[in-house]
Design a protein around this motif. Structure first.
Motif, PDB file in Angstrom:
ATOM      1  N   VAL A  43       0.851  -1.186   0.000  1.00 24.75           N
ATOM      2  CA  VAL A  43       0.000   0.000   0.000  1.00 24.75           C
ATOM      3  C   VAL A  43       0.893   1.244   0.000  1.00 24.75           C
ATOM      4  O   VAL A  43       1.815   1.362   0.810  1.00 24.75           O
ATOM      5  CB  VAL A  43      -0.948   0.007   1.219  1.00 24.75           C
ATOM      6  CG1 VAL A  43      -1.629   1.372   1.368  1.00 24.75           C
ATOM      7  CG2 VAL A  43      -1.985  -1.089   1.072  1.00 24.75           C
ATOM      8  N   ARG A  44       0.595   2.142  -0.904  1.00 26.20           N
ATOM      9  CA  ARG A  44       1.389   3.363  -1.039  1.00 26.20           C
ATOM     10  C   ARG A  44       0.736   4.565  -0.360  1.00 26.20           C
ATOM     11  O   ARG A  44       1.408   5.425   0.182  1.00 26.20           O
ATOM     12  CB  ARG A  44       1.586   3.669  -2.530  1.00 26.20           C
ATOM     13  CG  ARG A  44       2.496   4.849  -2.823  1.00 26.20           C
ATOM     14  CD  ARG A  44       2.579   5.137  -4.316  1.00 26.20           C
ATOM     15  NE  ARG A  44       1.339   5.718  -4.823  1.00 26.20           N
ATOM     16  CZ  ARG A  44       0.417   5.074  -5.533  1.00 26.20           C
ATOM     17  NH1 ARG A  44       0.586   3.791  -5.817  1.00 26.20           N
ATOM     18  NH2 ARG A  44      -0.684   5.669  -5.946  1.00 26.20           N
ATOM     19  N   ARG A  45      -0.594   4.632  -0.420  1.00 23.47           N
ATOM     20  CA  ARG A  45      -1.292   5.823   0.056  1.00 23.47           C
ATOM     21  C   ARG A  45      -2.328   5.450   1.104  1.00 23.47           C
ATOM     22  O   ARG A  45      -3.115   4.525   0.907  1.00 23.47           O
ATOM     23  CB  ARG A  45      -1.973   6.542  -1.111  1.00 23.47           C
ATOM     24  CG  ARG A  45      -2.674   7.845  -0.737  1.00 23.47           C
ATOM     25  CD  ARG A  45      -3.216   8.569  -1.961  1.00 23.47           C
ATOM     26  NE  ARG A  45      -2.146   9.005  -2.853  1.00 23.47           N
ATOM     27  CZ  ARG A  45      -2.328   9.836  -3.877  1.00 23.47           C
ATOM     28  NH1 ARG A  45      -3.535  10.311  -4.139  1.00 23.47           N
ATOM     29  NH2 ARG A  45      -1.319  10.179  -4.642  1.00 23.47           N
ATOM     30  N   VAL A  46      -2.333   6.196   2.208  1.00 25.55           N
ATOM     31  CA  VAL A  46      -3.298   5.985   3.293  1.00 25.55           C
ATOM     32  C   VAL A  46      -4.000   7.298   3.573  1.00 25.55           C
ATOM     33  O   VAL A  46      -3.353   8.327   3.801  1.00 25.55           O
ATOM     34  CB  VAL A  46      -2.600   5.481   4.574  1.00 25.55           C
ATOM     35  CG1 VAL A  46      -3.603   5.365   5.720  1.00 25.55           C
ATOM     36  CG2 VAL A  46      -1.918   4.141   4.323  1.00 25.55           C
ATOM     37  N   VAL A  47      -5.327   7.256   3.541  1.00 24.32           N
ATOM     38  CA  VAL A  47      -6.148   8.423   3.868  1.00 24.32           C
ATOM     39  C   VAL A  47      -6.936   8.082   5.127  1.00 24.32           C
ATOM     40  O   VAL A  47      -7.712   7.123   5.142  1.00 24.32           O
ATOM     41  CB  VAL A  47      -7.097   8.795   2.716  1.00 24.32           C
ATOM     42  CG1 VAL A  47      -7.993   9.966   3.113  1.00 24.32           C
ATOM     43  CG2 VAL A  47      -6.298   9.128   1.460  1.00 24.32           C
TER      44      VAL A  47
END
Length: 283
Positions: free
Chosen positions: A93-97
């Motif tokens: 996973v590259r992006r966490v919001v």
């Protein structure tokens, strides 16, 4: 045939924000809806339960971005969330919001600790901190219940103002945060105007034809009225937040919906007109 679209995991997929996120993301990504019941209630959904790591692995398969709704009823969720984010990034996973709240800052304990840690945990990140939802006026929220049953909004906010946000606008910001340009910052998501509850009652009255009143009470009275439904501790927490609104703590609108999602946010009047039947409009 394989898809070259990003695969995005949405936790809390059966909630208010999650459902709208799924709809918006479907145009841009392959979406994995996840919640305690998503495997039974949402097409292509997977079961995801905070504190049950065996549910994390299936949810993360092939995922490059994650929308995280914190666990409810957990006083300090930092350990659970950071453990999950570490596993997620280890699996690609590259992006966490992170779904936060305007009322919780990175200097606070609990979820605030996650907000502080997130930049060092995820290569790309954002924390969405929405204001109070316009949707609190409909459905099962305690404000919606007294509005529906008594035509009353009962708060301890006095003359304090809130820049209420439409969850549809929050979802649009969430879509942009997940599949648009990287943000790497906290985003306070509000509506375009700060309104006191007297003004909210006036908008409701003029748009629905009902006579809606704002009844101002003190914090102790509100806490006592909320305790049967929420328990004494959480009822006190909610009432205390009203007092902080009354002190002007969260009364400034931002332009983040326009900046991030590229569209102007809905006004409360827009929302009331769109939900007139749910709000008991008499005309």
């Amino acid at each position: 045939m394989t898809s070259d679209r990003e695969r995005v995991l949405v936790t809390g997929a059966t909630g208010t924000t999650g459902r709208l996120l799924l709809r918006g993301l479907a145009l841009h990504a392959d979406v994995v809806p996840a919640s305690r019941t998503a495997d039974r209630s949402v097409p292509s959904g997977v079961r995801f339960v905070w504190g049950e790591p065996q549910t994390y692995v299936q949810a993360l398969a092939g995922v490059s971005a994650v929308y995280l709704v914190p666990p409810t009823g957990v006083p300090d969720p930092a350990g659970l969330i950071t453990e999950f984010v570490r596993l997620a990034t280890d699996r690609g996973v590259r992006r966490v919001v992170l779904h936060g709240a305007q009322s919780i800052s990175s200097s606070d304990p609990g979820l605030g600790a996650v907000q502080r840690a997130l930049p060092s945990l995820a290569p790309e990140w954002a924390v969405l901190r929405p204001s109070w939802f316009m949707q609190n006026l409909v459905g099962d929220h305690h404000l919606a219940r007294t509005l529906r049953e008594e035509s009353v909004l009962r708060t301890a906010t006095a003359k304090g103002r809130v820049a209420f946000v439409d969850v549809e606008d929050l979802a649009a910001v969430g879509v942009a945060a997940l599949v648009g340009g990287r943000l790497d910052r906290e985003v306070v998501v509000t509506g375009p105007e700060a309104l006191g509850y007297d003004e909210v009652a006036a908008v409701l009255s003029s748009e629905t034809g009902r006579k809606v009143r704002h009844v101002s009470v003190d914090e102790d009275s509100l806490a006592a009225s909320l305790a049967p439904a929420f328990g004494p501790a959480f009822g006190r927490l909610l009432a205390g937040m009203d007092t902080r609104i009354g002190a002007g703590e969260w009364n400034d609108p931002t332009d983040e919906v326009l900046r991030v999602a590229g569209r102007p946010p809905a006004t409360l009047r827009d929302f009331v007109r769109r939900h007139a039947s749910e709000l008991g409009a008499s005309r």
